[in-house]
Design a protein around this motif. Structure first.
Motif, short mmCIF file in Angstrom:
data_model
loop_
_atom_site.label_atom_id
_atom_site.label_comp_id
_atom_site.label_asym_id
_atom_site.label_seq_id
_atom_site.Cartn_x
_atom_site.Cartn_y
_atom_site.Cartn_z
N ALA A 123 0.75 -1.30 -0.08
CA ALA A 123 0.00 0.13 0.08
C ALA A 123 0.93 1.14 -0.05
O ALA A 123 2.21 1.00 0.35
N ASP A 124 0.42 2.32 -0.59
CA ASP A 124 1.03 3.37 -0.25
C ASP A 124 0.87 4.28 1.09
O ASP A 124 1.37 4.93 1.79
N LEU A 125 -0.52 3.81 1.77
CA LEU A 125 -0.68 4.56 3.05
C LEU A 125 -2.02 3.51 3.53
O LEU A 125 -2.77 3.12 2.75
N VAL A 126 -1.81 3.29 4.79
CA VAL A 126 -2.88 2.74 5.42
C VAL A 126 -3.72 3.61 6.28
O VAL A 126 -3.27 4.36 7.10
N VAL A 127 -5.14 3.59 6.15
CA VAL A 127 -5.87 4.45 6.84
C VAL A 127 -6.95 3.70 7.80
O VAL A 127 -7.55 2.68 7.11
N GLY A 169 -1.62 0.12 -5.61
CA GLY A 169 -0.97 1.07 -4.55
C GLY A 169 -2.26 1.80 -4.01
O GLY A 169 -3.23 1.32 -4.10
N GLY A 170 -2.16 3.04 -3.70
CA GLY A 170 -3.06 3.73 -3.20
C GLY A 170 -3.30 3.49 -1.55
O GLY A 170 -2.40 3.14 -0.74
N VAL A 171 -4.40 3.91 -1.11
CA VAL A 171 -4.79 3.88 0.24
C VAL A 171 -5.59 2.41 0.69
O VAL A 171 -6.56 1.90 0.00
N VAL A 172 -5.09 1.65 1.56
CA VAL A 172 -5.75 0.62 2.12
C VAL A 172 -6.59 1.16 3.42
O VAL A 172 -6.06 1.77 4.21
N LEU A 173 -7.83 0.94 3.22
CA LEU A 173 -8.87 1.37 4.22
C LEU A 173 -9.20 0.30 4.92
O LEU A 173 -9.90 -0.63 4.76
N SER A 174 -8.28 0.10 6.34
CA SER A 174 -8.79 -0.90 7.14
C SER A 174 -9.77 -0.49 8.09
O SER A 174 -9.75 0.43 8.69
N LEU A 175 -11.04 -1.49 8.17
CA LEU A 175 -12.01 -1.17 8.81
C LEU A 175 -11.87 -1.53 10.33
O LEU A 175 -13.01 -1.92 11.03
#
Ligand SMILES: Cc1cc2nc3c(=O)[nH]c(=O)nc-3n(C[C@H](O)[C@H](O)[C@H](O)COP(=O)(O)OP(=O)(O)OC[C@H]3O[C@@H](n4cnc5c(N)ncnc54)[C@H](O)[C@@H]3O)c2cc1C
Length: 480
Positions: free
Chosen positions: A60-64, A104-110
């Motif tokens: 990922a590029d970023l994890v949110v 890539g991009g944002v992994v949106l972990s719930l």
């Protein structure tokens, strides 16, 4: 599984921050939404959140990590404005790379949205956030004498949101159905940032298209699920567990046919073939688990009220004996029940000892055609010189066909790749499907045109376009 890919799929993960589309301004805006403590930028996290049980991923590029639906919607709007891909993530136990951020991009972990909001005993409903662990929901509702039947073998780790997104199945699907049967309503965030609510607390609702069922099994490509309304049923008070041994798979499948003819629908009806038994016996160093002359076992449970369970267990035992069972064991208590299930539970670990790499296929055929499926597997074993242990849900025809390959043996891997499309064409010819429960992700994507026509794929792509006009939600999945 398939080497050619339009995306940067890497088996040894690397962080690709030089390619990132995330500007420092966007990152700061995302941190302002969820709080700086709930953003991950370190290499270890970017890699960990870039793969799932398929073990082939892309960093990922970023994890949110948003805390609620409003934060999810704000994150989506910011990413949509910058055309940055977003990949929703549950527990990351998927077998087909669905949660892998291919671009890539944002992994949106719930993972922070993990509350059981309500167990409504009067209306037989549970309302949950997406990252409630499936097994924990089951335990919570069972305390109230209720039952949530879907039981993927990953239930101690996988979460309801991931189960809904994959329409997870499991051993109990034959009698109780898969996840879709229990989803009454959803709250979800569209890739354009709007929050929608589908279905609701009622079991009957025919207003408009059934968006709830469209989102079930959509593998995080249409919307991000933020709340789930689930149907519950009363917990069966009693069950009986049996294990029947057979000299070969054919005899075990004959028993499955006999059980159907006896008009019994067991709660679980699992088949383990000889090669899988051998793997478990070697792994656990317990020879008695794969005795000489046993080429397959069935694990069966019947459940319900006591009188019916006693009667059905006897009919099941008789059906197995008439098919030539060499032994039928019946658990007398919970300890013996767990012992009978041991073989089935240990298969995944045991196969890893044979070799760390398996092409794990969850094909499904109409139950009556399981013998043809095993005949095809035997042919592939012989013609392509492959080890293919099989086990799975004989009750509903969903058999896990595991093509084991040595990662260092290029010739064997090539033979496995040749065998795969033959397997898939075979199950489709048997009126089956290439995936009964694991979904498509990216690993099965090249095989989708074997099952769906160009018109069907084009229609599905138009649905995707309607939900996600910018193509930012979980891009590169499902359709080639
Ligand atoms: C040991 C083992 C045993 C398994 N046994 C079974 C089995 O018996 N039956 C079965 O069906 N599967 C089984 N699986 C596969 C896997 O556990 C299931 O597919 C499960 O449903 C995935 O859930 P997850 O939370 O890990 O989802 P993830 O792997 O995190 O995600 C799966 C997909 O769902 C999407 N997604 C996740 N959360 C959301 C959300 N909130 N909104 C929108 N999209 C979302 C992701 O983008 C991805 O495409 C097994 C896996 C393992 C490792």
């Amino acid at each position: 599984m398939i080497s050619a890919s339009p995306c940067k799929i890497v088996s040894a993960l690397s962080v690709t921050s030089e390619d990132t589309m995330l500007t420092p301004e966007l990152q700061a805006a995302l941190a302002a939404v969820v709080g700086a403590a709930h953003i991950r930028t370190d290499d270890e996290s970017l890699i960990a959140y870039g793969t799932d049980a398929l073990k082939r991923g892309h960093a990922a590029d970023l994890v949110v990590l948003p805390a609620n639906t409003q934060e999810v919607a704000s994150v989506v709007r910011l990413c949509a404005g910058a055309r940055v891909p977003i990949v929703p993530r549950g527990a990351g136990t998927g077998y087909t790379g669905g949660a892998v951020p291919l671009q890539g991009g944002v992994v949106l972990s719930l993972e922070r949205m993990n509350r059981i909001i309500e167990i409504d005993e009067l209306n037989l409903i549970a309302i949950v956030e997406p990252n409630v662990v499936t097994g924990e929901l089951q335990a919570a509702v069972e305390k109230a004498g209720l039952f949530y039947p879907p039981d993927p073998a990953s239930l101690k780790e996988s979460v309801i949101g991931g189960n809904v997104a994959e329409c997870a199945g499991g051993p109990r699907a034959f009698k109780y159905g898969t996840t879709k049967k229990y989803v009454l309503g959803l709250e979800a965030v569209l890739p354009t940032g709007e929050i929608i609510v589908t279905g609701g607390k009622v079991v009957k609702n025919v207003v408009g298209y059934d968006l709830t069922q469209l989102l079930v099994g959509s593998e995080g490509t249409l919307a991000i699920i933020t709340k789930i309304i689930l149907r519950l049923i009363p917990k069966p008070p009693v069950w009986a567990t049996l294990r029947a041994s057979f000299i070969d798979v054919e005899a075990a499948v004959a028993a499955v046919t006999n059980i159907t003819r006896a008009r019994v629908i067991p709660a679980t009806l699992e088949l383990v073939d000889g090669e899988s038994l051998e793997a478990v016996a070697n792994y656990l160093q317990v020879r008695s688990l794969a005795p000489a002359g046993t080429g397959a076992v069935l694990l069966l449970e019947v459940d319900g009220v006591a009188a019916a369970v006693a009667e059905e267990a006897s009919r099941v035992e008789q059906a197995c004996r008439e098919a030539g069972a060499t032994e039928v064991l019946r658990a007398r208590d919970e300890g013996e029940r767990q012992e009978l299930w041991r073989v089935r539970r240990e298969i995944s670990h045991s196969l890893k000892v044979i070799t760390p790499l398996k092409f794990n296929h969850d094909v499904v055929v109409p139950k009556g055609r399981i013998p043809e499926l095993f005949a095809l597997v035997r042919r592939l074993r012989d013609e392509y010189r492959l080890r293919i242990p099989c086990f799975g849900h004989a009750g509903d025809g969903n058999i896990h066909v595991n093509i084991m390959v040595d990662p260092g043996d290029a010739a064997e891997i090539a033979r496995a790749h040749e065998a795969e499309p033959i397997l898939f064409r075979g199950v489709i010819a048997m009126e089956g499907s290439i995936s009964g429960e694991h979904g498509i992700g990216f690993s099965k994507m090249p095989f989708v045109p074997l099952e769906l026509s160009p018109d069907e794929i084009a229609l599905m792509k138009r649905v995707k376009q309607a939900f996600d006009p910018m193509g930012i939600l979980n891009p590169g999945k499902m359709f080639p």
